[in-house]
Design a protein around this motif. Sequence first.
Motif, PDB file in Angstrom:
ATOM      1  N   SER A  56      -0.228 -14.426  36.999  1.00  0.00           N
ATOM      2  CA  SER A  56      -0.238 -15.629  36.168  1.00  0.00           C
ATOM      3  C   SER A  56      -1.631 -15.875  35.611  1.00  0.00           C
ATOM      4  CB  SER A  56       0.215 -16.838  36.999  1.00  0.00           C
ATOM      5  OG  SER A  56      -0.055 -18.054  36.335  1.00  0.00           O
ATOM      6  N   LYS A  57      -1.707 -16.269  34.345  1.00  0.00           N
ATOM      7  CA  LYS A  57      -3.007 -16.558  33.736  1.00  0.00           C
ATOM      8  C   LYS A  57      -3.610 -17.832  34.292  1.00  0.00           C
ATOM      9  CE  LYS A  57      -2.306 -14.093  29.377  1.00  0.00           C
ATOM     10  NZ  LYS A  57      -2.254 -14.185  27.897  1.00  0.00           N
ATOM     11  N   THR A  58      -2.777 -18.741  34.788  1.00  0.00           N
ATOM     12  CA  THR A  58      -3.274 -20.013  35.305  1.00  0.00           C
ATOM     13  C   THR A  58      -3.356 -20.050  36.822  1.00  0.00           C
ATOM     14  OG1 THR A  58      -1.034 -20.931  35.252  1.00  0.00           O
ATOM     15  CG2 THR A  58      -2.429 -21.302  33.319  1.00  0.00           C
ATOM     16  N   GLN A  59      -2.476 -19.325  37.516  1.00  0.00           N
ATOM     17  CA  GLN A  59      -2.432 -19.371  38.982  1.00  0.00           C
ATOM     18  C   GLN A  59      -2.955 -18.101  39.641  1.00  0.00           C
ATOM     19  OE1 GLN A  59      -1.963 -22.038  40.436  1.00  0.00           O
ATOM     20  NE2 GLN A  59      -0.278 -23.261  39.681  1.00  0.00           N
ATOM     21  N   GLY A  60      -3.316 -17.111  38.864  1.00  0.00           N
ATOM     22  CA  GLY A  60      -3.849 -15.878  39.427  1.00  0.00           C
ATOM     23  C   GLY A  60      -2.769 -14.951  39.959  1.00  0.00           C
ATOM     24  N   ASN A  61      -3.140 -14.116  40.914  1.00  0.00           N
ATOM     25  CA  ASN A  61      -2.224 -13.133  41.492  1.00  0.00           C
ATOM     26  C   ASN A  61      -1.514 -13.710  42.709  1.00  0.00           C
ATOM     27  OD1 ASN A  61      -3.221 -11.304  39.587  1.00  0.00           O
ATOM     28  ND2 ASN A  61      -4.788 -10.539  40.979  1.00  0.00           N
ATOM     29  N   ILE A  62      -0.205 -13.501  42.756  1.00  0.00           N
ATOM     30  CA  ILE A  62       0.612 -14.061  43.833  1.00  0.00           C
ATOM     31  C   ILE A  62       1.492 -12.971  44.410  1.00  0.00           C
ATOM     32  CG2 ILE A  62       2.412 -15.749  44.388  1.00  0.00           C
ATOM     33  CD1 ILE A  62       1.337 -17.235  41.770  1.00  0.00           C
ATOM     34  N   LEU A  63       1.609 -12.941  45.741  1.00  0.00           N
ATOM     35  CA  LEU A  63       2.505 -12.016  46.427  1.00  0.00           C
ATOM     36  C   LEU A  63       3.522 -12.810  47.234  1.00  0.00           C
ATOM     37  CD1 LEU A  63      -0.046  -9.340  47.648  1.00  0.00           C
ATOM     38  CD2 LEU A  63       1.848  -8.908  46.082  1.00  0.00           C
ATOM     39  N   VAL A  64       4.777 -12.392  47.168  1.00  0.00           N
ATOM     40  CA  VAL A  64       5.856 -13.017  47.932  1.00  0.00           C
ATOM     41  C   VAL A  64       6.580 -11.918  48.690  1.00  0.00           C
ATOM     42  CG1 VAL A  64       7.975 -14.377  47.829  1.00  0.00           C
ATOM     43  CG2 VAL A  64       6.147 -14.795  46.169  1.00  0.00           C
ATOM     44  N   GLN A  65       6.755 -12.094  49.987  1.00  0.00           N
ATOM     45  CA  GLN A  65       7.562 -11.142  50.744  1.00  0.00           C
ATOM     46  C   GLN A  65       8.511 -11.904  51.654  1.00  0.00           C
ATOM     47  OE1 GLN A  65       5.312  -8.478  53.269  1.00  0.00           O
ATOM     48  NE2 GLN A  65       4.262 -10.126  54.354  1.00  0.00           N
ATOM     49  N   TYR A  66       9.673 -11.284  51.881  1.00  0.00           N
ATOM     50  CA  TYR A  66      10.635 -11.892  52.795  1.00  0.00           C
ATOM     51  C   TYR A  66      11.397 -10.806  53.533  1.00  0.00           C
ATOM     52  CZ  TYR A  66      14.396 -10.845  49.443  1.00  0.00           C
ATOM     53  OH  TYR A  66      15.290 -10.199  48.614  1.00  0.00           O
ATOM     54  N   SER A  67      11.948 -11.193  54.674  1.00  0.00           N
ATOM     55  CA  SER A  67      12.894 -10.351  55.398  1.00  0.00           C
ATOM     56  C   SER A  67      13.986 -11.279  55.901  1.00  0.00           C
ATOM     57  CB  SER A  67      12.220  -9.621  56.562  1.00  0.00           C
ATOM     58  OG  SER A  67      11.803 -10.545  57.556  1.00  0.00           O
ATOM     59  N   SER A  68      15.199 -10.764  56.087  1.00  0.00           N
ATOM     60  CA  SER A  68      16.287 -11.646  56.509  1.00  0.00           C
ATOM     61  C   SER A  68      17.400 -10.860  57.193  1.00  0.00           C
ATOM     62  CB  SER A  68      16.856 -12.400  55.311  1.00  0.00           C
ATOM     63  OG  SER A  68      17.459 -11.513  54.391  1.00  0.00           O
ATOM     64  N   THR A  69      18.147 -11.587  58.007  1.00  0.00           N
ATOM     65  CA  THR A  69      19.374 -11.110  58.626  1.00  0.00           C
ATOM     66  C   THR A  69      20.372 -12.260  58.525  1.00  0.00           C
ATOM     67  OG1 THR A  69      18.862 -11.927  60.845  1.00  0.00           O
ATOM     68  CG2 THR A  69      18.034  -9.729  60.276  1.00  0.00           C
ATOM     69  N   ASN A  70      21.537 -12.108  59.099  1.00  0.00           N
ATOM     70  CA  ASN A  70      22.500 -13.206  59.086  1.00  0.00           C
ATOM     71  C   ASN A  70      22.151 -14.296  60.101  1.00  0.00           C
ATOM     72  OD1 ASN A  70      24.442 -13.065  57.038  1.00  0.00           O
ATOM     73  ND2 ASN A  70      25.460 -11.342  58.031  1.00  0.00           N
ATOM     74  N   ALA A  71      21.049 -14.110  60.826  1.00  0.00           N
ATOM     75  CA  ALA A  71      20.605 -15.125  61.782  1.00  0.00           C
ATOM     76  C   ALA A  71      19.521 -16.026  61.194  1.00  0.00           C
ATOM     77  CB  ALA A  71      20.080 -14.463  63.046  1.00  0.00           C
ATOM     78  N   GLY A  72      18.838 -15.570  60.156  1.00  0.00           N
ATOM     79  CA  GLY A  72      17.763 -16.347  59.562  1.00  0.00           C
ATOM     80  C   GLY A  72      16.854 -15.462  58.725  1.00  0.00           C
ATOM     81  N   ALA A  73      15.775 -16.050  58.222  1.00  0.00           N
ATOM     82  CA  ALA A  73      14.880 -15.306  57.341  1.00  0.00           C
ATOM     83  C   ALA A  73      13.431 -15.681  57.607  1.00  0.00           C
ATOM     84  CB  ALA A  73      15.240 -15.581  55.880  1.00  0.00           C
ATOM     85  N   LYS A  74      12.523 -14.873  57.061  1.00  0.00           N
ATOM     86  CA  LYS A  74      11.091 -15.139  57.119  1.00  0.00           C
ATOM     87  C   LYS A  74      10.539 -14.995  55.709  1.00  0.00           C
ATOM     88  CE  LYS A  74      10.672 -11.992  60.369  1.00  0.00           C
ATOM     89  NZ  LYS A  74      10.082 -11.075  61.373  1.00  0.00           N
ATOM     90  N   LEU A  75       9.609 -15.885  55.369  1.00  0.00           N
ATOM     91  CA  LEU A  75       9.075 -15.926  54.008  1.00  0.00           C
ATOM     92  C   LEU A  75       7.559 -16.071  54.051  1.00  0.00           C
ATOM     93  CD1 LEU A  75       9.465 -16.236  50.889  1.00  0.00           C
ATOM     94  CD2 LEU A  75       9.768 -18.694  51.302  1.00  0.00           C
ATOM     95  N   ASN A  76       6.858 -15.237  53.281  1.00  0.00           N
ATOM     96  CA  ASN A  76       5.403 -15.316  53.142  1.00  0.00           C
ATOM     97  C   ASN A  76       5.036 -15.433  51.671  1.00  0.00           C
ATOM     98  OD1 ASN A  76       4.550 -12.753  55.652  1.00  0.00           O
ATOM     99  ND2 ASN A  76       5.545 -14.717  55.866  1.00  0.00           N
ATOM    100  N   ILE A  77       4.115 -16.334  51.359  1.00  0.00           N
ATOM    101  CA  ILE A  77       3.606 -16.482  49.998  1.00  0.00           C
ATOM    102  C   ILE A  77       2.088 -16.515  50.062  1.00  0.00           C
ATOM    103  CG2 ILE A  77       3.590 -17.895  47.897  1.00  0.00           C
ATOM    104  CD1 ILE A  77       6.253 -19.135  48.929  1.00  0.00           C
TER     105      ILE A  77
END
Length: 332
Positions: free
Chosen positions: A175-196
């Motif tokens: 993004s020109k205004t917010q810079g560089n961003i990374l998003v990663q996630y992993s999930s199963t049918n029990a729940g998920a994990k999210l990193n930003i």
Amino acid sequence: MKKTVILFILATIVISCKQKPKEDVEKANHVEIPATGQKVKTDSTQDFNFEEIPYTKADLGVFPFFTLPNGLKEMNKPLQKKFDICFFPVEGVMKAFEGKLYKANITNEEGIQFSQHYFEKSMDDYLTSIGAVKIFSGTITQDEFERYYKKDPNKGDEGDIGYADEQINVYAIRSKTQGNILVQYSSTNAGAKLNILQQKLLTQTISKITADDIIQDLVQTGKSILYINFDTDKSDITADGKEVVSQIAEALHKDKNLKISIEGHTDNTGDATHNKKLSADRANSVMEALVSQNILKTRLSAKGFGAERPLAANDSEESKAKNRRVELVKIN
């Protein structure tokens, strides 16, 4: 006739020997390309470059940039830090990125069963709609986990992603205004994990203690808290400590009427009697160092309190470090 037949057979054998079967040629030229979701070798030298990602035209909003899908929530208080490190798989190798960080475990609202497909499709569709580019989808090996995991200061905390055989999806946003961003996630049918992570450089906030800082503290609060370095379990002032003492002397030279009490403090490690004597010896060392810089001894006093007056509970190394200090207290 016999001679003609013999010559034809010999020619066929020669041509046959010069030609490799098509199947063998294809095998020789074939390069294995890992399929999406397949384990990738960890000896890859290919690196990720944000400049290869086109700028998004979307208005991203403010960090962490998007809400969770309806019916989902953070399981606990998320890990949020203004500046930290997070590891993301790039070609199967866990690479460290620095910046503003959000990490969370994701679960369902009460009465709603968690759906891995719902979470993943919601994430993928939204991220694609705002111009994010998927840069990895797969797993890492056990060897790769063993290589990097001790370098991750947040291992085992909220939203921790990056285990062997864990399916991980990684998106990059430029993004020109917010810079560089990374998003990663992993999930199963029990729940998920999210990193930003919003990539940022460290803004250095450490600065040299000056005489003006000491005077300002004494004028405004009547006290200046300093961390003067001494040799371990001794009262000898280190080279770094002597720099701080020089600033105290300069402050006293600037204000000729200023009188101070030099008070030594320790944490609660070890024997209380020993700590009290050590803190008194250190306060006296500071006083003698100031006298050697032409400060009248009549303007100074020295006391040691050991661990009797902690600034913080002695329940962690960080708290104990806060308690190992020298305080200058204005006495006029």
